[in-house]
Scaffold this active site. Sequence first.
Site, PDB file in Angstrom:
ATOM      1  N   ASP A  53      -3.372   2.362  -5.716  1.00 60.96           N
ATOM      2  CA  ASP A  53      -2.174   2.668  -5.179  1.00 60.96           C
ATOM      3  C   ASP A  53      -1.745   1.144  -3.465  1.00 60.96           C
ATOM      4  OD1 ASP A  53      -4.184   3.476  -3.377  1.00 60.96           O
ATOM      5  OD2 ASP A  53      -2.363   3.968  -1.938  1.00 60.96           O
ATOM      6  N   GLU A  54      -2.483   0.188  -4.174  1.00 61.06           N
ATOM      7  CA  GLU A  54      -2.998  -1.004  -3.416  1.00 61.06           C
ATOM      8  C   GLU A  54      -2.843  -2.332  -4.370  1.00 61.06           C
ATOM      9  OE1 GLU A  54      -6.012  -1.727   0.167  1.00 61.06           O
ATOM     10  OE2 GLU A  54      -5.378  -0.197  -1.009  1.00 61.06           O
ATOM     11  N   ASP A  66       1.099  -1.051   0.437  1.00 62.83           N
ATOM     12  CA  ASP A  66       0.370  -0.082   0.157  1.00 62.83           C
ATOM     13  C   ASP A  66       1.471   1.594  -0.306  1.00 62.83           C
ATOM     14  OD1 ASP A  66      -2.149   1.706  -0.119  1.00 62.83           O
ATOM     15  OD2 ASP A  66      -2.272   1.456   2.528  1.00 62.83           O
TER      16      ASP A  66
HETATM   17 MG    MG Z   1      -2.138   3.928   0.365  1.00 69.09          MG
END
Ligand code: MG
Length: 355
Positions: free
Chosen positions: A106-107, A11
Amino acid sequence: MVADLHIIHIDMDAFFAAIEQRDEPSLQGKPVIVGGRPQSRGVVSTASYEARKYGIHSGMPTREALRLCPFSVFLPVNMVKYKEVSNQLRRIFSRYTNQIEPLSVDEAFLGIDDGNTLQLGREMKHTIKEELKLTASVGISFNKFLAKLASDMEKPDGFTVITREKAKLILPELPVRRLWGIGPKTETDLHQVGLYTFSDVVKADMMLLTKVLGKRAGEIRLLAEGIDDRKIQVEQQAKSFGEETTLARDTDSKEVLLQHLADFSDMLANRLQAAKVKARTVTVKIRYDDFTDMSRSKTSQEAYESSRAILDTAVGLFAKLNTEGRRVRLVGLQVSGFLFPDQPEQMQFTFDHES
Ligand SMILES: [Mg+2]
């Protein structure tokens, strides 16, 4: 054999804000808010860690955030830019594993089968920092839920491993909101019946739990025990690109059909270029007015990438289909057998979803 700790959750830290701070050095160390404009009732997408100290968080109205910290820098969301960084991130992941399950820009969950999970996790984190100049928090565990929990435990720039022993130690005391799928509303409902921690949920009467959580009660109780059997959901990998059209009116005109094939060749060449792949196989498909399908394929040693090369092959294949005197209702063209520039054989490729 799959090692016990085989799942990594990565993350990125304050992703949108971190990208803006990276690209504009004067923003480094400053409270930065990325989100919807205050004038249009926008909300905060991401706040930099400096801004979070003022109580600013994602989902809060931008106007309120600016009230909490009037000297913070507000920037509108530049999704095109973040998406590009997200694609770079995805390409880094794909150097380490084919088992990639993105959860958002983003993960992602990554599956590692060769037992080197800790080492690969560290390497990925390092590579992300070196190449993207951004920090990621890495969580590693024996299932998805705990890997995600782990990545959140030492943010930012964290690297957290939850082994089975550690899970036994830390899970019982964790607050219920850390359970996957428990939002503020359900959290309040659980509190109202006296359930505050994971161990409360594990020990709770199943009837009571079902009253609050409904059908999810069983699953959530298992999570509270650290049990999660969900597998990594690898994104569908495109193995071919195709274009086809059902004609407005059945036709026996070769010119009409060849014109469609020419258009398709252009479209497919564009798609190959966008995906940075070449194709070794071209297939032409025809459906006659009696709904019988015919197709012809050609696989070449050299890969096709230009519209011209695809069309030349398609025209040759079309001639073999012998449409003489027959009416056609559908025509299609497909390219498959993808090759990648740097890895000529069996390279796996995950296509980025544009959203
Ligand atoms: Mg994040």
